[in-house]
Scaffold this motif. Structure first.
Motif, PDB file in Angstrom:
ATOM      1  N   TRP A  21      27.785  18.818 107.434  1.00 56.05           N
ATOM      2  CA  TRP A  21      28.217  17.933 108.286  1.00 56.05           C
ATOM      3  C   TRP A  21      27.240  16.986 108.688  1.00 56.05           C
ATOM      4  N   ILE A  22      27.351  15.757 108.915  1.00 56.11           N
ATOM      5  CA  ILE A  22      26.482  14.825 109.502  1.00 56.11           C
ATOM      6  C   ILE A  22      26.708  14.749 110.940  1.00 56.11           C
ATOM      7  N   GLY A  23      25.740  15.028 111.793  1.00 59.65           N
ATOM      8  CA  GLY A  23      26.117  14.972 113.263  1.00 59.65           C
ATOM      9  C   GLY A  23      24.939  13.896 113.952  1.00 59.65           C
ATOM     10  N   MET A  24      25.556  12.951 114.499  1.00 59.64           N
ATOM     11  CA  MET A  24      24.691  11.855 115.336  1.00 59.64           C
ATOM     12  C   MET A  24      24.986  11.984 116.546  1.00 59.64           C
ATOM     13  N   LEU A  52      19.197   7.858 106.192  1.00 63.45           N
ATOM     14  CA  LEU A  52      19.248   9.510 106.181  1.00 63.45           C
ATOM     15  C   LEU A  52      20.610   9.631 105.867  1.00 63.45           C
ATOM     16  N   ALA A  53      21.818   9.009 106.552  1.00 65.71           N
ATOM     17  CA  ALA A  53      23.137   9.417 106.201  1.00 65.71           C
ATOM     18  C   ALA A  53      23.306   8.989 104.633  1.00 65.71           C
ATOM     19  N   TYR A  54      22.865   7.841 104.388  1.00 64.75           N
ATOM     20  CA  TYR A  54      22.951   7.673 102.609  1.00 64.75           C
ATOM     21  C   TYR A  54      22.535   8.658 101.666  1.00 64.75           C
ATOM     22  N   VAL A  56      21.880  11.916 102.596  1.00 64.17           N
ATOM     23  CA  VAL A  56      22.586  13.140 102.688  1.00 64.17           C
ATOM     24  C   VAL A  56      23.800  13.203 101.779  1.00 64.17           C
ATOM     25  N   GLY A  57      24.575  12.008 102.172  1.00 65.75           N
ATOM     26  CA  GLY A  57      25.764  11.804 101.239  1.00 65.75           C
ATOM     27  C   GLY A  57      25.633  11.621  99.887  1.00 65.75           C
ATOM     28  N   ARG A  58      24.386  11.340  99.364  1.00 65.85           N
ATOM     29  CA  ARG A  58      24.183  11.240  97.965  1.00 65.85           C
ATOM     30  C   ARG A  58      23.879  12.571  97.405  1.00 65.85           C
ATOM     31  N   ALA A  59      23.025  13.273  98.175  1.00 64.53           N
ATOM     32  CA  ALA A  59      22.838  14.641  97.868  1.00 64.53           C
ATOM     33  C   ALA A  59      23.993  15.627  97.713  1.00 64.53           C
ATOM     34  N   VAL A  60      24.698  15.444  98.621  1.00 65.26           N
ATOM     35  CA  VAL A  60      25.760  16.532  98.649  1.00 65.26           C
ATOM     36  C   VAL A  60      27.091  15.925  97.832  1.00 65.26           C
ATOM     37  N   GLY A  61      27.367  14.748  97.782  1.00 63.19           N
ATOM     38  CA  GLY A  61      28.503  14.331  97.140  1.00 63.19           C
ATOM     39  C   GLY A  61      29.848  14.639  97.887  1.00 63.19           C
ATOM     40  N   ARG A  62      30.964  14.143  97.220  1.00 59.56           N
ATOM     41  CA  ARG A  62      32.214  14.023  97.963  1.00 59.56           C
ATOM     42  C   ARG A  62      32.674  15.260  97.963  1.00 59.56           C
ATOM     43  N   ASP A  63      32.538  16.302  97.284  1.00 63.48           N
ATOM     44  CA  ASP A  63      33.135  17.560  97.247  1.00 63.48           C
ATOM     45  C   ASP A  63      32.400  18.557  98.360  1.00 63.48           C
ATOM     46  N   ARG A  64      31.081  18.218  98.674  1.00 59.13           N
ATOM     47  CA  ARG A  64      30.395  18.948  99.792  1.00 59.13           C
ATOM     48  C   ARG A  64      30.029  18.408 101.245  1.00 59.13           C
ATOM     49  N   LEU A  65      30.346  17.008 101.072  1.00 60.63           N
ATOM     50  CA  LEU A  65      30.410  16.496 102.434  1.00 60.63           C
ATOM     51  C   LEU A  65      31.719  16.888 103.477  1.00 60.63           C
ATOM     52  N   GLY A  66      31.101  17.787 104.491  1.00 65.05           N
ATOM     53  CA  GLY A  66      32.328  18.409 105.142  1.00 65.05           C
ATOM     54  C   GLY A  66      32.824  17.313 106.393  1.00 65.05           C
ATOM     55  N   GLY A  67      31.940  16.503 106.853  1.00 74.74           N
ATOM     56  CA  GLY A  67      32.447  15.326 107.845  1.00 74.74           C
ATOM     57  C   GLY A  67      31.321  14.493 108.382  1.00 74.74           C
ATOM     58  N   ILE A  85      29.737   3.009 112.892  1.00 72.34           N
ATOM     59  CA  ILE A  85      30.623   2.426 111.850  1.00 72.34           C
ATOM     60  C   ILE A  85      29.584   2.557 110.734  1.00 72.34           C
ATOM     61  N   TYR A  86      28.509   1.799 110.829  1.00 76.95           N
ATOM     62  CA  TYR A  86      27.586   1.721 109.806  1.00 76.95           C
ATOM     63  C   TYR A  86      27.163   3.003 109.135  1.00 76.95           C
ATOM     64  N   VAL A  87      26.746   4.083 109.995  1.00 76.32           N
ATOM     65  CA  VAL A  87      26.555   5.243 109.356  1.00 76.32           C
ATOM     66  C   VAL A  87      27.601   5.911 108.804  1.00 76.32           C
ATOM     67  N   LEU A  88      28.614   5.821 109.362  1.00 75.00           N
ATOM     68  CA  LEU A  88      29.808   6.489 108.475  1.00 75.00           C
ATOM     69  C   LEU A  88      30.084   5.603 107.102  1.00 75.00           C
ATOM     70  N   LEU A  89      29.922   4.408 107.148  1.00 81.21           N
ATOM     71  CA  LEU A  89      30.226   3.816 105.793  1.00 81.21           C
ATOM     72  C   LEU A  89      29.122   4.046 104.526  1.00 81.21           C
ATOM     73  N   TYR A  90      28.000   4.204 105.435  1.00 75.72           N
ATOM     74  CA  TYR A  90      26.859   4.590 104.327  1.00 75.72           C
ATOM     75  C   TYR A  90      26.913   5.818 103.762  1.00 75.72           C
ATOM     76  N   ALA A  91      27.250   7.155 104.629  1.00 77.91           N
ATOM     77  CA  ALA A  91      27.882   8.330 104.156  1.00 77.91           C
ATOM     78  C   ALA A  91      28.752   8.363 103.262  1.00 77.91           C
ATOM     79  N   LEU A  92      29.930   7.821 103.628  1.00 78.64           N
ATOM     80  CA  LEU A  92      31.155   7.992 102.826  1.00 78.64           C
ATOM     81  C   LEU A  92      31.001   7.149 101.280  1.00 78.64           C
TER      82      LEU A  92
END
Length: 103
Positions: A21-24, A52-54, A56-67, A85-92
């Motif tokens: 999970w990414i918590g900000m 950083l969100a980018y 983390v999202g790249r490292a875990v991928g869609r199957d392991r990003l909890g939210g 919104i930007y953090v969410l867009l970068y992560a997703l």
């Protein structure tokens, strides 16, 4: 620099975790990024948090990003809303392009 540290740190965070999970907490951002809210002049900047969100999202991928979750978001601080919104867009966005996707 930030890019190398974020990439290495994201790999360590992702290693061995079933879900990440990414918590900000927005009240720790540098107050120069959102003059409407915050009292910390030495916090991370919005671009650093997005990167950083980018990573983390790249490292875990869609199957392991909890939210992605956001804390301390005042309803009147529009710049904080945009940063979230930007953090969410970068992560997703990067999770969809990640090689760590199980289809």
């Amino acid at each position: 620099g930030l890019e190398g540290g974020a990439s290495g740190g994201a790999g360590q965070v992702a290693g061995g975790a079933d879900k990440v999970w990414i918590g900000m907490d927005t009240d720790v951002l540098d107050m120069a990024d959102s003059p409407e809210f915050g009292d910390g002049p030495l916090g991370p900047h919005a671009d650093e948090v997005c990167w950083l969100a980018y990573e983390v999202g790249r490292a875990v991928g869609r199957d392991r990003l909890g939210g992605v979750s956001f804390m301390a978001v005042p309803n009147t601080a529009m710049t904080i809303h945009w940063i979230c919104i930007y953090v969410l867009l970068y992560a997703l966005a990067v999770t969809l392009a990640s090689r760590n996707v199980c289809l």
